[in-house]
Write a protein that holds these residues in place. Structure first.
Motif, mmCIF file in Angstrom:
data_model
loop_
_atom_site.group_PDB
_atom_site.id
_atom_site.type_symbol
_atom_site.label_atom_id
_atom_site.label_comp_id
_atom_site.label_asym_id
_atom_site.label_seq_id
_atom_site.Cartn_x
_atom_site.Cartn_y
_atom_site.Cartn_z
ATOM 1 N N PHE A 282 1.168 -1.905 0.173
ATOM 2 C CA PHE A 282 0.023 -0.215 0.049
ATOM 3 C C PHE A 282 1.060 1.577 0.352
ATOM 4 N N ARG A 283 0.735 2.698 -0.265
ATOM 5 C CA ARG A 283 1.334 3.939 -0.675
ATOM 6 C C ARG A 283 1.135 4.864 0.734
ATOM 7 N N PHE A 284 2.106 4.555 1.088
ATOM 8 C CA PHE A 284 2.581 5.762 2.314
ATOM 9 C C PHE A 284 1.062 6.618 2.510
ATOM 10 N N THR A 285 1.380 7.429 1.058
ATOM 11 C CA THR A 285 0.607 8.369 0.845
ATOM 12 C C THR A 285 -0.820 8.382 1.418
ATOM 13 N N ASP A 286 -1.532 7.582 1.032
ATOM 14 C CA ASP A 286 -2.658 7.203 0.684
ATOM 15 C C ASP A 286 -3.414 7.113 2.324
ATOM 16 N N LYS B 49 1.499 -2.575 -5.662
ATOM 17 C CA LYS B 49 -0.043 -1.585 -4.658
ATOM 18 C C LYS B 49 -0.900 -1.600 -5.171
ATOM 19 N N TYR B 50 -2.277 -1.526 -3.717
ATOM 20 C CA TYR B 50 -3.839 -1.658 -3.450
ATOM 21 C C TYR B 50 -3.683 0.098 -3.166
ATOM 22 N N GLY B 51 -4.997 0.244 -3.361
ATOM 23 C CA GLY B 51 -5.293 1.126 -2.851
ATOM 24 C C GLY B 51 -6.673 1.795 -1.983
ATOM 25 N N ARG B 52 -6.673 2.385 -2.008
ATOM 26 C CA ARG B 52 -7.728 2.460 -0.342
ATOM 27 C C ARG B 52 -9.176 1.451 -0.364
ATOM 28 N N ASP B 53 -9.400 1.085 -2.031
ATOM 29 C CA ASP B 53 -10.438 0.512 -1.709
ATOM 30 C C ASP B 53 -10.412 -0.892 -1.759
#
Ligand SMILES: C[S@@+](CC[C@H](N)C(=O)[O-])C[C@H]1O[C@@H](n2cnc3c(N)ncnc32)[C@H](O)[C@@H]1O
Length: 251
Positions: free
Chosen positions: A200-204, A226-230
């Motif tokens: 996951f991305r820290f910036t999310d 990488k996976y998003g907030r969803d």
């Protein structure tokens, strides 16, 4: 090299053919379970489905992140006796590498795998490093950390190899964000967070708004899925910073 590995190494060339023999794969698994303590500990971790568990494998090696650790050492150059937490330290090689670069730092290592922590204690015997068997940091103690290092922990091999469209149920963004919130509570203002190989991305994360990328390390293209907030796979994730400085506390 583990005893099991040294035993099966001569068979490496024959592996593809051996795998095709009926019953060979389950037999190899049983043999490995009996002879390889790390494999056994990871098998039990996976089976226990500990809610805090991220990456199962304890793969690590000495000198694994020379450029990243040198960047962290530069960023900490003006701090004396910096308190550094290695979250997911496995058998301690990572702490050993960092100690060589930042000898006056005070190190704490945490790992969810009891066997890895036992190996780390043996490797780092005679040093003042504190090694804790746990799946989380918990509430901040009296002294928070000047740096938290989290390398190849907040991920799962299966996601990187199979790239499923969704990362649930293996991992979730919510679980990643909870781990980051735990790091944030335990980091001093001005403290550094070094994150590599996460899914996951820290910036999310919400906490990232109070952090800035540190100049000591340039952004890099990710080497993990990488996976998003969803929890959905991000088709093309761009370059990301790996080292962040905390600018402010949560309101
Ligand atoms: C691939 S190893 C990384 C070791 C080392 N950080 C490195 O990069 O070389 C991942 C480690 O994370 C640990 N781990 C996974 N979930 C954890 C958790 N919730 N808390 C602490 N350690 C965890 C595993 O037991 C394993 O030792």
């Amino acid at each position: 090299m583990s005893f099991y590995r040294s035993l099966v190494r001569p068979l490496d060339r024959l592996k593809p053919r051996l795998k095709r023999l009926p019953g060979a794969v389950p037999l190899a698994r049983v043999l490995r379970y009996c002879l390889d303590a790390r494999y056994r500990s990871e098998w039990h971790l996976r089976r226990a489905r500990a809610p805090d568990l991220f990456q199962v494998t304890g793969y690590t090696m000495p000198g694994r992140y020379p450029v990243l650790f040198a960047g962290l050492a530069r960023a900490l150059a003006d701090r004396r006796a910096a308190r550094i937490l290695c979250f997911g330290c496995s058998s301690g090689e990572e702490i050993e590498s960092l100690r060589a670069l930042i000898p006056d730092a005070v190190f704490v290592g945490i790992d969810i795998n009891r066997h890895s922590i036992a190996l780390a204690r043996r490797r780092l015997a005679g040093t003042a490093v504190l090694l804790i068997h746990s799946g989380r940091i918990g509430p901040p103690g009296e002294a928070r950390f000047d740096a938290i290092v989290c390398m190849a922990v907040l991920q799962r091999t299966e996601l990187n190899q199979q790239l499923p469209a969704r990362c649930t149920p293996l991992l979730s963004f919510a679980k990643f964000e909870a781990a980051i919130a735990d790091f944030d509570r335990n980091l001093t203002t001005g403290g550094l967070l070094l994150l590599q190989h996460s899914n996951f991305r820290f910036t999310d994360t919400a906490a990232s708004k109070r952090y800035a990328a540190a100049a000591e390390l340039p952004a890099r293209l990710p080497e993990t899925a990488k996976y998003g907030r969803d929890d959905r796979l991000i088709a093309e994730a761009g370059a990301e910073a790996l080292l962040y400085r905390k600018l402010a506390e949560a309101a």
